[in-house]
Design a protein around this motif. Sequence first.
Motif, PDB file in Angstrom:
ATOM      1  N   GLY A  85      99.299  15.595  10.744  1.00  0.00           N
ATOM      2  CA  GLY A  85      99.055  14.287  10.830  1.00  0.00           C
ATOM      3  C   GLY A  85      98.023  14.224   8.815  1.00  0.00           C
ATOM      4  N   GLY A  86      98.746  15.342   8.167  1.00  0.00           N
ATOM      5  CA  GLY A  86      98.273  14.635   7.062  1.00  0.00           C
ATOM      6  C   GLY A  86      97.024  15.567   6.389  1.00  0.00           C
ATOM      7  N   ASP A  87      96.817  14.714   5.139  1.00  0.00           N
ATOM      8  CA  ASP A  87      95.442  15.952   4.900  1.00  0.00           C
ATOM      9  C   ASP A  87      94.308  15.660   5.517  1.00  0.00           C
ATOM     10  N   GLY A  88      93.634  16.367   6.394  1.00  0.00           N
ATOM     11  CA  GLY A  88      92.509  15.340   7.392  1.00  0.00           C
ATOM     12  C   GLY A  88      92.950  14.804   8.430  1.00  0.00           C
ATOM     13  N   GLY A  89      93.997  14.389   8.601  1.00  0.00           N
ATOM     14  CA  GLY A  89      94.356  12.718  10.037  1.00  0.00           C
ATOM     15  C   GLY A  89      93.971  13.763  10.889  1.00  0.00           C
ATOM     16  N   GLU A  90      94.769  12.245  11.972  1.00  0.00           N
ATOM     17  CA  GLU A  90      94.557  12.709  13.138  1.00  0.00           C
ATOM     18  C   GLU A  90      96.731  13.106  13.207  1.00  0.00           C
ATOM     19  N   ARG A  91      96.165  13.546  14.561  1.00  0.00           N
ATOM     20  CA  ARG A  91      97.881  13.712  14.505  1.00  0.00           C
ATOM     21  C   ARG A  91      99.382  12.517  14.271  1.00  0.00           C
ATOM     22  N   SER A  92      98.677  11.641  14.496  1.00  0.00           N
ATOM     23  CA  SER A  92     100.047  10.545  13.930  1.00  0.00           C
ATOM     24  C   SER A  92      99.581   9.801  12.791  1.00  0.00           C
ATOM     25  N   GLY A  93      99.003  10.712  12.108  1.00  0.00           N
ATOM     26  CA  GLY A  93      98.073  10.200  10.642  1.00  0.00           C
ATOM     27  C   GLY A  93      99.409  10.429   9.397  1.00  0.00           C
ATOM     28  N   CYS A  94      98.887   9.507   8.822  1.00  0.00           N
ATOM     29  CA  CYS A  94      99.924   9.524   7.788  1.00  0.00           C
ATOM     30  C   CYS A  94      99.370   9.041   6.571  1.00  0.00           C
ATOM     31  N   GLN A  95      99.980   9.397   5.173  1.00  0.00           N
ATOM     32  CA  GLN A  95      99.275   8.559   3.936  1.00  0.00           C
ATOM     33  C   GLN A  95     100.383   8.048   2.960  1.00  0.00           C
ATOM     34  N   VAL A  96      99.934   6.609   2.855  1.00  0.00           N
ATOM     35  CA  VAL A  96     101.072   5.249   2.763  1.00  0.00           C
ATOM     36  C   VAL A  96     100.033   5.652   1.175  1.00  0.00           C
ATOM     37  N   PHE A  97     101.814   5.997   0.116  1.00  0.00           N
ATOM     38  CA  PHE A  97     101.604   5.486  -1.560  1.00  0.00           C
ATOM     39  C   PHE A  97     102.434   4.575  -1.938  1.00  0.00           C
ATOM     40  N   VAL A  98     102.108   3.556  -2.709  1.00  0.00           N
ATOM     41  CA  VAL A  98     102.444   2.348  -3.926  1.00  0.00           C
ATOM     42  C   VAL A  98     102.046   3.248  -4.872  1.00  0.00           C
ATOM     43  N   VAL A  99     103.857   4.056  -5.808  1.00  0.00           N
ATOM     44  CA  VAL A  99     103.668   4.044  -6.790  1.00  0.00           C
ATOM     45  C   VAL A  99     103.910   3.289  -8.182  1.00  0.00           C
ATOM     46  N   ASP A 100     103.361   3.165  -9.329  1.00  0.00           N
ATOM     47  CA  ASP A 100     103.850   1.960 -10.156  1.00  0.00           C
ATOM     48  C   ASP A 100     103.944   3.771 -10.764  1.00  0.00           C
ATOM     49  N   LEU A 101     105.903   2.606 -11.012  1.00  0.00           N
ATOM     50  CA  LEU A 101     106.740   3.710 -12.392  1.00  0.00           C
ATOM     51  C   LEU A 101     105.756   3.183 -13.300  1.00  0.00           C
ATOM     52  N   LEU A 102     106.124   2.116 -13.757  1.00  0.00           N
ATOM     53  CA  LEU A 102     106.158   1.869 -15.108  1.00  0.00           C
ATOM     54  C   LEU A 102     104.425   2.252 -15.719  1.00  0.00           C
ATOM     55  N   ALA A 103     103.448   2.777 -14.969  1.00  0.00           N
ATOM     56  CA  ALA A 103     102.177   3.271 -15.125  1.00  0.00           C
ATOM     57  C   ALA A 103     101.722   4.411 -15.047  1.00  0.00           C
ATOM     58  N   VAL A 104     102.560   4.967 -14.361  1.00  0.00           N
ATOM     59  CA  VAL A 104     102.298   6.925 -14.325  1.00  0.00           C
ATOM     60  C   VAL A 104     103.262   7.057 -15.370  1.00  0.00           C
ATOM     61  N   PRO A 105     102.914   8.384 -15.875  1.00  0.00           N
ATOM     62  CA  PRO A 105     103.859   9.391 -16.855  1.00  0.00           C
ATOM     63  C   PRO A 105     104.709   9.736 -15.980  1.00  0.00           C
ATOM     64  N   LEU A 106     106.274   9.575 -15.768  1.00  0.00           N
ATOM     65  CA  LEU A 106     107.580  10.273 -15.550  1.00  0.00           C
ATOM     66  C   LEU A 106     107.131  11.801 -15.214  1.00  0.00           C
ATOM     67  N   ALA A 107     106.880  12.169 -16.396  1.00  0.00           N
ATOM     68  CA  ALA A 107     107.011  13.708 -16.461  1.00  0.00           C
ATOM     69  C   ALA A 107     105.734  14.041 -15.354  1.00  0.00           C
ATOM     70  N   ASP A 108     104.608  14.027 -14.840  1.00  0.00           N
ATOM     71  CA  ASP A 108     104.109  13.996 -14.149  1.00  0.00           C
ATOM     72  C   ASP A 108     104.368  13.880 -11.982  1.00  0.00           C
ATOM     73  N   LEU A 109     105.327  13.229 -12.253  1.00  0.00           N
ATOM     74  CA  LEU A 109     106.228  12.806 -10.709  1.00  0.00           C
ATOM     75  C   LEU A 109     107.178  13.491 -11.457  1.00  0.00           C
ATOM     76  N   TRP A 110     108.144  13.802 -11.556  1.00  0.00           N
ATOM     77  CA  TRP A 110     109.406  14.702 -11.736  1.00  0.00           C
ATOM     78  C   TRP A 110     109.506  15.628 -11.359  1.00  0.00           C
ATOM     79  N   ALA A 111     108.769  17.120 -11.353  1.00  0.00           N
ATOM     80  CA  ALA A 111     108.142  18.121 -10.940  1.00  0.00           C
ATOM     81  C   ALA A 111     108.302  17.879  -9.555  1.00  0.00           C
ATOM     82  N   PRO A 112     107.757  17.147  -8.877  1.00  0.00           N
ATOM     83  CA  PRO A 112     106.762  16.948  -6.974  1.00  0.00           C
ATOM     84  C   PRO A 112     107.943  16.229  -6.440  1.00  0.00           C
TER      85      PRO A 112
END
Length: 500
Positions: A85-112
Amino acid sequence: MDPTPSPPPPFGVHLVTSGGSSAELALLVRSLAAARVVALDAEWKPRRRGGPAAGDGAPPAPAPAPPPQFPTVTLLQVACRGSSGGDGGERSGCQVFVVDLLAVPLADLWAPLRELFERPDVLKLGFRFKQDLVYLSATFAAALGCDARFGKVESFLDVTNVYYYLKGHDKQKRLPKETKSLATICEELLNVALSKELQCSDWSYRPLSEGQIQYAAADAYYLLDIFDLFQQKIRTEGKCSPTTELNTDGHCSPEAIECSSSAYEIHYDGYLTSIVTKYSEQILLTESDTKPRSSRRKDKQKVPTNAKCNAKVDCSIEWQGPPPWDPSIGGDGYPKFLCDVMIEGLAKHLRCVGIDAAIPSSKKPEPRDLLNQTYKEGRILLTRDVKLLKYQYLASNQVYRVKSLLKHDQLAEVIDTFQLKISEDKLMSRCTKCNGSFIQKPLTLEEAVEASKGFQVIPSCLFNRNLEFWKCTDCNQLYWEGTQYHNAVQKFLSLCNISD
């Protein structure tokens, strides 16, 4: 049964709008590293084709067209699920992210992201994701250089293939050329209605609306639910088995349990590894995928042979009038519309304000079928499909292109364009399900209960309330003046500027 409106993802949405040491970005990176299943989607600003119209006389020599470019991805949606279930969640849990690529430096995202794409032990889910990957790769390359392209995605599972597997499609036969939309797949498999009103909105405009954020998150989140159905089916059918060895009684050995936090995680990871091995594939971008293709249609446009052909493809989007119901041309004075499949939501809104609004008899009607229905029933065809306008010569002055994107704005546009008279006594006077009219006399509770047998369930909480029930003469659907009715009346009073 009508699909239920899609609720917001139950585990919340993390909006990532900054880089560096921001908490949301750090949570995203941790979740990607710990995830076993990741659903992905992307949004970009839709491109509008077309240019200025040519003037009179011989046109000047056209200027050389700029080289085609890929759209810039402005939003990346990620739904992560770990083995428990992810980071401390339940078995069926999940984390949902909406990443603003106009605001977040792309260099910080490329490697992950690159590590995620190339990890063979993490299953990636997507819906026709290759195009998203091409655009995403071009976006990173434009910002960080050619070396920042994403060349492949290991262990990928397309939800389209999952859908046909769940529907029992024969593997020996090719998949249909016309693939289902994600909204259709969610409706058929999950009974969830994904609204696509915001699909063509401007994803480069900031700030994002709450509706845009929820829409984007839902596209990734429900991929996990669809995968759960797939996983349940193959486990039930015994087509995959966990890789962890079991004792003769069917339980994990003590040595195996010591290596994990729970036996559930062992079974989950084992089944997942088996699914990845048997069903996943690789997305590999070639050299040709990195080069946008110029439209070949511009060089192959057919020149009309006479003026009559020019009249046939007149794509004017302005309403000329009068409508077929106009008494001056023999009409009965009652407005009637036909809403094509792209704007069926507008049909329900028109019915709510008492306007006769039909929808096509088939889910994939041909243009001639739409125009035949329009002509025979004396309706105006409402559409957002520009291509339909070239057929309007078959049903003279009975096609109107709706310009607005959202249902509320579309309703206001139609009311204003056709000068519709909306009154309070007409609100909620038509069946929103089938467009039928109601019987003239309301039903008592006893009559409503009798009419609903084997067809519709009346909530028991209504039995002690003095309510009137109304029955559709066409589909027999029952309605009553409850809380939803009064809320709807107030909403349309406001939308139509009707004073109480």
